[in-house]
Design a protein around this motif. Structure first.
Motif, PDB file in Angstrom:
ATOM      1  N   ALA A 434     -20.065  26.090 -45.119  1.00  0.00           N
ATOM      2  CA  ALA A 434     -21.117  27.289 -44.795  1.00  0.00           C
ATOM      3  C   ALA A 434     -20.493  28.393 -45.982  1.00  0.00           C
ATOM      4  CB  ALA A 434     -20.742  27.911 -43.539  1.00  0.00           C
ATOM      5  N   ASP A 435     -19.195  28.631 -45.944  1.00  0.00           N
ATOM      6  CA  ASP A 435     -18.702  29.503 -46.907  1.00  0.00           C
ATOM      7  C   ASP A 435     -17.260  29.282 -47.547  1.00  0.00           C
ATOM      8  OD1 ASP A 435     -16.754  30.621 -44.832  1.00  0.00           O
ATOM      9  OD2 ASP A 435     -18.717  31.723 -44.151  1.00  0.00           O
ATOM     10  N   ALA A 436     -16.823  30.081 -48.067  1.00  0.00           N
ATOM     11  CA  ALA A 436     -15.499  29.871 -48.532  1.00  0.00           C
ATOM     12  C   ALA A 436     -14.316  29.636 -47.590  1.00  0.00           C
ATOM     13  CB  ALA A 436     -14.942  30.868 -49.676  1.00  0.00           C
ATOM     14  N   SER A 437     -14.557  30.109 -46.340  1.00  0.00           N
ATOM     15  CA  SER A 437     -13.542  29.628 -45.246  1.00  0.00           C
ATOM     16  C   SER A 437     -14.116  29.022 -44.074  1.00  0.00           C
ATOM     17  CB  SER A 437     -13.185  31.194 -44.779  1.00  0.00           C
ATOM     18  OG  SER A 437     -14.253  31.855 -44.300  1.00  0.00           O
ATOM     19  N   THR A 438     -15.158  28.445 -44.155  1.00  0.00           N
ATOM     20  CA  THR A 438     -15.762  27.846 -43.024  1.00  0.00           C
ATOM     21  C   THR A 438     -16.376  26.425 -43.592  1.00  0.00           C
ATOM     22  OG1 THR A 438     -16.160  30.017 -42.034  1.00  0.00           O
ATOM     23  CG2 THR A 438     -17.285  28.072 -41.079  1.00  0.00           C
ATOM     24  N   THR A 439     -15.975  25.393 -42.803  1.00  0.00           N
ATOM     25  CA  THR A 439     -16.472  24.092 -42.901  1.00  0.00           C
ATOM     26  C   THR A 439     -17.082  23.390 -41.679  1.00  0.00           C
ATOM     27  OG1 THR A 439     -15.083  23.920 -44.713  1.00  0.00           O
ATOM     28  CG2 THR A 439     -15.945  21.726 -44.150  1.00  0.00           C
ATOM     29  N   TYR A 440     -17.977  22.564 -41.564  1.00  0.00           N
ATOM     30  CA  TYR A 440     -18.394  22.093 -40.591  1.00  0.00           C
ATOM     31  C   TYR A 440     -18.633  20.343 -40.881  1.00  0.00           C
ATOM     32  CZ  TYR A 440     -19.410  26.792 -38.733  1.00  0.00           C
ATOM     33  OH  TYR A 440     -19.300  27.941 -38.314  1.00  0.00           O
ATOM     34  N   GLU A 441     -18.420  19.576 -39.898  1.00  0.00           N
ATOM     35  CA  GLU A 441     -18.743  18.327 -40.320  1.00  0.00           C
ATOM     36  C   GLU A 441     -19.180  17.441 -38.800  1.00  0.00           C
ATOM     37  OE1 GLU A 441     -16.082  15.470 -42.162  1.00  0.00           O
ATOM     38  OE2 GLU A 441     -15.457  16.892 -43.612  1.00  0.00           O
ATOM     39  N   LEU A 442     -20.061  16.951 -39.116  1.00  0.00           N
ATOM     40  CA  LEU A 442     -20.791  15.913 -37.873  1.00  0.00           C
ATOM     41  C   LEU A 442     -20.650  14.707 -38.521  1.00  0.00           C
ATOM     42  CD1 LEU A 442     -22.428  15.821 -35.400  1.00  0.00           C
ATOM     43  CD2 LEU A 442     -24.496  15.969 -36.456  1.00  0.00           C
ATOM     44  N   ALA A 443     -20.224  13.730 -37.508  1.00  0.00           N
ATOM     45  CA  ALA A 443     -20.129  12.290 -37.792  1.00  0.00           C
ATOM     46  C   ALA A 443     -20.603  11.400 -36.605  1.00  0.00           C
ATOM     47  CB  ALA A 443     -18.521  12.022 -37.899  1.00  0.00           C
ATOM     48  N   ALA A 444     -21.021  10.348 -36.928  1.00  0.00           N
ATOM     49  CA  ALA A 444     -21.596   9.381 -35.673  1.00  0.00           C
ATOM     50  C   ALA A 444     -21.490   7.766 -36.344  1.00  0.00           C
ATOM     51  CB  ALA A 444     -23.166   9.331 -35.816  1.00  0.00           C
ATOM     52  N   ALA A 445     -21.086   6.894 -35.650  1.00  0.00           N
ATOM     53  CA  ALA A 445     -20.573   5.605 -36.133  1.00  0.00           C
ATOM     54  C   ALA A 445     -20.688   4.704 -34.829  1.00  0.00           C
ATOM     55  CB  ALA A 445     -19.115   5.587 -36.188  1.00  0.00           C
ATOM     56  N   ARG A 446     -21.131   3.341 -35.280  1.00  0.00           N
ATOM     57  CA  ARG A 446     -21.121   2.167 -34.442  1.00  0.00           C
ATOM     58  C   ARG A 446     -19.926   1.268 -34.969  1.00  0.00           C
ATOM     59  NH1 ARG A 446     -23.003  -3.227 -33.890  1.00  0.00           N
ATOM     60  NH2 ARG A 446     -24.150  -3.658 -32.130  1.00  0.00           N
ATOM     61  N   LYS A 447     -19.028   0.915 -34.065  1.00  0.00           N
ATOM     62  CA  LYS A 447     -17.732   0.217 -34.539  1.00  0.00           C
ATOM     63  C   LYS A 447     -17.448  -0.999 -33.592  1.00  0.00           C
ATOM     64  CE  LYS A 447     -16.163   2.706 -38.005  1.00  0.00           C
ATOM     65  NZ  LYS A 447     -16.083   2.221 -39.314  1.00  0.00           N
ATOM     66  N   THR A 448     -17.204  -1.948 -34.044  1.00  0.00           N
ATOM     67  CA  THR A 448     -16.854  -3.155 -33.374  1.00  0.00           C
ATOM     68  C   THR A 448     -15.476  -3.766 -33.244  1.00  0.00           C
ATOM     69  OG1 THR A 448     -17.819  -4.462 -35.097  1.00  0.00           O
ATOM     70  CG2 THR A 448     -19.438  -3.818 -33.276  1.00  0.00           C
ATOM     71  N   ARG A 449     -15.104  -4.676 -32.260  1.00  0.00           N
ATOM     72  CA  ARG A 449     -13.747  -5.259 -32.267  1.00  0.00           C
ATOM     73  C   ARG A 449     -13.891  -6.560 -31.519  1.00  0.00           C
ATOM     74  NH1 ARG A 449      -8.781  -6.272 -29.441  1.00  0.00           N
ATOM     75  NH2 ARG A 449      -9.679  -5.550 -27.505  1.00  0.00           N
ATOM     76  N   SER A 450     -13.697  -7.425 -32.188  1.00  0.00           N
ATOM     77  CA  SER A 450     -13.472  -8.877 -31.286  1.00  0.00           C
ATOM     78  C   SER A 450     -12.110  -8.834 -30.639  1.00  0.00           C
ATOM     79  CB  SER A 450     -13.675 -10.092 -32.209  1.00  0.00           C
ATOM     80  OG  SER A 450     -15.068 -10.069 -32.792  1.00  0.00           O
ATOM     81  N   PRO A 451     -12.211  -9.690 -29.470  1.00  0.00           N
ATOM     82  CA  PRO A 451     -10.984  -9.959 -28.713  1.00  0.00           C
ATOM     83  C   PRO A 451      -9.771 -10.444 -29.639  1.00  0.00           C
ATOM     84  CG  PRO A 451     -12.859 -10.809 -27.641  1.00  0.00           C
ATOM     85  CD  PRO A 451     -13.250 -10.585 -29.044  1.00  0.00           C
ATOM     86  N   ASN A 452      -8.568 -10.092 -29.168  1.00  0.00           N
ATOM     87  CA  ASN A 452      -7.552 -10.944 -29.872  1.00  0.00           C
ATOM     88  C   ASN A 452      -7.435 -12.269 -29.186  1.00  0.00           C
ATOM     89  OD1 ASN A 452      -5.654 -10.596 -27.708  1.00  0.00           O
ATOM     90  ND2 ASN A 452      -5.056  -8.665 -28.074  1.00  0.00           N
ATOM     91  N   LEU A 453      -6.565 -13.164 -29.818  1.00  0.00           N
ATOM     92  CA  LEU A 453      -6.218 -14.549 -29.370  1.00  0.00           C
ATOM     93  C   LEU A 453      -5.920 -14.600 -27.766  1.00  0.00           C
ATOM     94  CD1 LEU A 453      -4.606 -16.192 -32.576  1.00  0.00           C
ATOM     95  CD2 LEU A 453      -6.883 -16.445 -31.619  1.00  0.00           C
ATOM     96  N   TYR A 454      -4.834 -13.600 -27.438  1.00  0.00           N
ATOM     97  CA  TYR A 454      -4.252 -13.739 -25.976  1.00  0.00           C
ATOM     98  C   TYR A 454      -5.536 -13.282 -25.343  1.00  0.00           C
ATOM     99  CZ  TYR A 454       0.421 -14.430 -27.840  1.00  0.00           C
ATOM    100  OH  TYR A 454       1.467 -14.760 -28.671  1.00  0.00           O
ATOM    101  N   GLU A 455      -6.294 -12.270 -25.469  1.00  0.00           N
ATOM    102  CA  GLU A 455      -7.365 -11.939 -24.783  1.00  0.00           C
ATOM    103  C   GLU A 455      -8.150 -13.076 -24.263  1.00  0.00           C
ATOM    104  OE1 GLU A 455      -7.797  -7.121 -25.583  1.00  0.00           O
ATOM    105  OE2 GLU A 455      -8.663  -8.541 -26.846  1.00  0.00           O
ATOM    106  N   ARG A 456      -8.485 -14.021 -25.207  1.00  0.00           N
ATOM    107  CA  ARG A 456      -9.609 -15.137 -25.105  1.00  0.00           C
ATOM    108  C   ARG A 456      -8.906 -16.337 -24.551  1.00  0.00           C
ATOM    109  NH1 ARG A 456     -13.978 -14.561 -29.658  1.00  0.00           N
ATOM    110  NH2 ARG A 456     -15.557 -13.600 -28.345  1.00  0.00           N
TER     111      ARG A 456
END
Length: 702
Positions: A434-456
Motif C-alpha cells: 500500500a505504501d512504504a510502511s504497509t503491506t497486505y497479503e491474502l493467501a488461499a490453498a488446497r493442500k493434501t496429505r496421504s496417511p503414513n504407513l502406521y496409520e494405514r
C-alpha cells in the motif's frame, strides 16, 4: 557474512533470499519472492538458547510455532495447530520419515542445533515448489553453508568450537567444525555431542526416564564455478539411548546414515536446482532405565531415497515460472523379536509392518508475476501420486493368550493392502504494498496429505500391541485403517504488516487464518483399559479414522525500539502472541492444540553486551480431546534471562537462567507422565515441565 534473525508472519522473502544467495551464490533465483514466512532463523546467538540439544526448539520464539515434548532430542514441531507428519520437513533437501511407531526418530532429531545454518518455517499456504504431502506447512533446514576463499591466491581455513552446559539434568552440548577451501572447492567436517540426565521439574522432583545421549557427524565437499555449484554431504548419527517419559518404550539405539548431492546452476534460459539423497535408519526400542523393568525388544529398519529437480525461467517482463519434479521412496520393516521363555511374547517374531512401502511421485508448476510496483501474485498447482503397500504379518503366537492379535493378523492378511492416492494441491498468494510502511497479503490453498504407513497398516488389536503404536504421548493405544482417505485442507490466510524504516525500525504483523480439513485423520474409540494395570489410571483404545475438522486462529508479532543512548545502549521490546482453536465438525476438540500463549522480550545491547529478559505466558488448557482422555493443564508464566558478551572478535561468552523462578507447570502438548505412573503409581497426570536451569556457553571461531 552478516547474520540475522527474522520474524515474519507473512512477508516477501527478500532478506531470506539474500541470506541464501550469500551462502550458495546460486540458490536465490529459484526461490519464490513471495511466500508465507512464519519465521526464518540464521546463525545468530541469542536465538540459540544455551544447552538446547534439540533442533525443534530453535524456533521456540516463533509466533504460532510450538514443540511437543518427547525425548531430549526428539520434540515434534507444530505450526498453527498442525504438526509432525502434517508438516513437510526437509533437511538439506532430504525428506526423512520417522522409522518408529512412536516417532522417536523424528526428522529434526537427525541434525544437531550446532550444525544448523538456517531454518525457514512456511505456514500452511505454502508455494507448491516448497513441497507437497503436507497440510500444515514446510520446515526447510539447511546445514552451515560451504565457505570458499575470496581469491585464488591462498587457501582459507575455518573452524568453530561451541560448548554449552545446563544445571538441570546436567546437560552438555558441544559442537566442532573445521574446513579448508580455495575459491573453487571447499571441504568441511562437523561433529556434535549432546548428553543429559533426567531433568527436575519446578518442585525439584526428578522426571523419570528423560535422559539421553546423541552423537552426530557430517562432512561436506563443494565445488563451484562462475554459475554452478555442486555440494556433496554425508554423515552418521548414533543415539545410544534416549528416554521418553510420555511413552511406554525407550529408545535403546538409533543409527542413521545419509548422503545427499545438491546442484544449483544458472544458464542463459534460467536457473536449475537438483538434488538426490539416500538415508537409512536402524532403530531399536526397549527398556534401559530402572523405572522400566522387563524385556521387550522392538526393531525398526527404515530407508528413504529420492531426488528433486526444479527449473526457474523468466515469465513475462517481471515474473518467474517454476516447474519441478520430485520422487521419494520410503521402505519400512518393524518387527518385535520373540522373548525367550515368555508365554506372551513368543515363540514367533511379531511382524508389525512387514515390507512397508510408500512411494511419492510429484509434478508441479507455479507462476510468480509482478503486475506493477504494488501488486505481486503467485499461482501454483501440484499433482502427486502416492502408492502404499505392506506384506503379510504375524503375531507372537496363535495360542489363546494371543488370540486377539492372531485373529487380527489373519484378517489383515486376507485384505488387499495396496493403495494409491492421487492428490492435487493448489496455491494462490497475492501481495499488495500500500505504501512504504504497509503491506497486505491474502493467501488461499488446497493442500493434501496421504496417511503414513502406521496409520494405514498397524494391525494389532490386543491392548499391548495397540499401545506400542503411539507417537502422541497420550498413553493410549492405536490401530491402523487400510481404508483411510488422504487429508484435504482448504486454508485461507491474511496478513497485515506495518513497519518503519531501517534495520532497527519498528514492525507489527497480524496474521489471522482459517483451515477446513476434509477427512482429517483422527480417531474412533474402540474401548478403554488401565495403563500398567493401575486401576486409578485410564487409557483409550483407538482406531485411526477420517473426520472433518476446522482450525482457526491468529498470530501477532511486533518489535519496537524503546530507548537508545550513548551511555546505556539501546533497548527494544519484542514479542508475539498466538491463539489456535481446533475442533471436529461432528463435535469435540482436536488433540495437541496449544492454548493462547505470548512471549514478551526486552532486549538490551550496549557495545559487546547483548542481554534479554523474557517472559513466556501460557493460558490454561481447557479445550481438550475427550476421546484421547487428554488432560487439562493450568496456565503459567516462565521468566528467562540471558546475556552474551563478545570477549574478542572470535570469542563469545553467554549465560542464562531458564525458568528463573523455578515455576512448577505441565507442558500443554507434553501428553501424560507414563514413566512416573509405572514407577510410583497414583494417577496418570500431565507431563511436568522443566524446572530452573543455569546455562552457560562458549563459542570460539578459529
Amino acid at each position: 557474512m552478516k547474520q540475522h534473525y527474522l520474524t515474519a508472519c507473512l512477508a516477501i522473502a527478500s532478506a531470506a533470499a539474500a541470506s541464501a544467495n550469500a551462502q550458495t551464490g546460486n540458490e536465490a533465483g529459484a526461490e519464490p519472492r513471495i511466500k508465507v514466512i512464519v519465521s526464518a532463523i540464521g546463525e545468530g546467538w541469542l536465538q540459540r538458547p544455551n544447552a538446547v540439544s534439540d533442533s525443534a526448539l530453535l524456533l521456540s520464539a516463533t509466533p504460532g510455532y510450538s514443540a511437543a515434548q518427547a525425548g531430549g532430542v526428539s520434540a515434534l514441531p507444530f505450526v498453527n495447530g498442525l504438526g509432525d507428519d502434517r508438516l513437510k520437513i526437509r533437511i538439506d533437501g532430504m525428506e526423512i520419515t520417522s522409522a518408529c511407531a512412536n516417532h522417536m526418530n523424528a526428522p529434526l532429531s537427525y541434525i544437531d542445533p550446532s550444525q544448523v545454518g538456517r531454518i525457514e518455517v512456511l505456514a500452511g499456504v505454502t508455494p507448491v515448489s516448497a513441497g507437497g504431502d503436507s497440510i500444515g506447512g514446510t520446515l526447510t533446514v539447511k546445514s552451515a553453508a560451504p565457505v570458499f576463499a575470496e581469491t585464488a591466491e591462498a587457501l582459507r581455513s575455518t573452524g568453530r568450537i561451541t560448548l554449552n552446559a545446563g544445571s538441570n539434568g546436567k546437560t552438555i552440548n558441544s559442537g566442532n567444525s573445521a574446513g579448508i577451501a580455495s575459491d573453487r572447492w571447499s571441504l568441511g567436517y562437523s561433529a556434535a555431542y549432546a548428553r543429559g540426565h533426567s531433568y527436575d521439574d519446578g518442585d525439584g522432583q526428578r522426571v523419570l526416564a528423560s535422559l539421553y545421549e546423541s552423537i552426530n557427524q557430517s562432512a561436506v565437499l563443494a565445488l563451484r564455478g562462475k554459475d554452478h555449484q555442486l555440494t556433496l554431504r554425508a554423515g552418521v548419527q548414533h543415539i545410544p539411548y534416549q528416554g521418553f517419559p510420555n511413552q511406554y518404550m525407550d529408545m535403546t539405539d538409533n543409527d542413521g546414515k545419509f548422503a545427499n548431492l545438491g546442484y544449483v546452476g544458472r544458464f542463459g534460459w534460467g536457473e536449475l536446482d537438483g538434488s538426490a539423497y539416500w538415508q537409512r535408519t536402524n532403530h531399536d526400542m526397549g527398556f534401559f532405565t530402572p523405572e522400566r523393568r522387563g524385556m521387550m525388544p522392538m526393531v525398526t529398519r527404515g530407508r528413504n531415497a529420492g531426488y528433486a529437480l526444479k527449473a526457474s525461467l523468466p515469465w513475462g517482463d517481471a515474473g518467474k515460472l517454476r516447474v519441478g519434479h520430485e520422487y521419494h521412496t520410503f521402505r519400512l520393516d518393524d518387527y518385535w523379536p520373540a522373548v525367550p521363555g515368555s508365554m506372551m511374547m513368543g515363540p514367533q517374531t511379531y511382524l508389525n509392518i512387514n515390507d512397508g512401502q510408500r512411494d511419492r511421485l510429484a509434478l508441479y508448476g507455479e507462476a510468480e508475476t509482478a503486475h506493477n510496483a504494488q501488486w505481486t501474485s503467485l499461482l501454483g498447482a501440484r499433482w502427486e501420486s502416492v502408492r502404499m503397500d505392506a506384506g503379510d504379518v504375524q503375531p507372537y503366537a496363535n495360542n489363546m493368550m494371543n488370540a486377539t492379535d492372531a485373529a487380527a493378523a489373519a484378517a489383515f492378511n486376507l485384505r488387499s493392502r495396496r493403495q494409491r492416492d492421487s492428490n492435487l494441491d493448489l496455491t494462490a498468494l497475492g501481495r499488495f504494498e500500500a505504501d512504504a510502511s504497509t503491506t497486505y497479503e491474502l493467501a488461499a490453498a488446497r493442500k493434501t496429505r496421504s496417511p503414513n504407513l502406521y496409520e494405514r497398516y498397524s494391525w494389532g488389536r490386543g491392548t499391548m500391541a495397540m499401545t506400542m503404536t503411539n507417537w502422541f504421548g497420550d498413553g493410549n493405544g492405536y490401530v491402523g485403517n487400510i481404508d483411510l482417505k488422504p487429508e484435504t485442507a482448504y486454508t485461507l490466510g491474511f496478513t497485515a504488516h506495518w513497519h518503519g524504516s531501517g534495520a532497527a525500525g519498528w514492525f507489527v504483523k497480524l496474521n489471522p487464518y482459517y483451515n477446513r480439513v476434509h477427512d482429517y485423520i483422527d480417531v474412533d474409540v474402540l474401548g478403554q483399559f488401565h495403563p500398567y494395570m493401575r486401576m486409578s489410571a485410564n487409557g483409550a483404545l483407538l482406531r485411526f479414522a477420517n473426520h472433518d475438522a476446522k482450525l482457526y486462529g491468529a498470530n501477532l508479532s511486533w518489535s519496537a525500539p524503546v530507548a537508545s543512548t550513548a551511555s546505556f545502549g539501546s533497548f527494544t521490546f519484542t514479542g508475539n502472541a498466538a491463539y489456535t482453536r481446533g475442533k471436529r465438525t461432528d463435535g469435540g476438540d482436536l488433540y495437541r492444540i496449544m492454548p493462547f500463549n505470548a512471549l514478551l522480550t526486552l532486549e538490551h545491547t550496549s557495545g559487546a553486551w547483548h542481554n534479554q529478559i523474557e517472559t513466556k505466558l501460557v493460558a490454561r488448557k481447557k479445550h481438550v480431546d475427550a476421546r484421547r482422555l487428554e488432560p487439562e493443564t493450568a496456565g503459567y508464566a516462565l521468566l528467562n534471562v540471558r546475556t552474551a558478551y563478545q570477549l574478542r572478535k572470535n570469542v563469545r561468552l553467554s549465560a542464562g537462567v531458564s525458568n528463573l523462578l523455578d515455576k512448577a507447570y505441565a507442558d500443554p502438548l507434553g501428553g501424560v507422565y507414563l514413566s512416573g505412573l509405572r514407577a510410583d503409581g497414583g494417577t496418570l497426570r500431565p507431563l511436568p515441565g522443566h524446572g530452573r536451569s543455569i546455562d552457560i556457553g562458549l563459542s570460539i571461531d578459529l
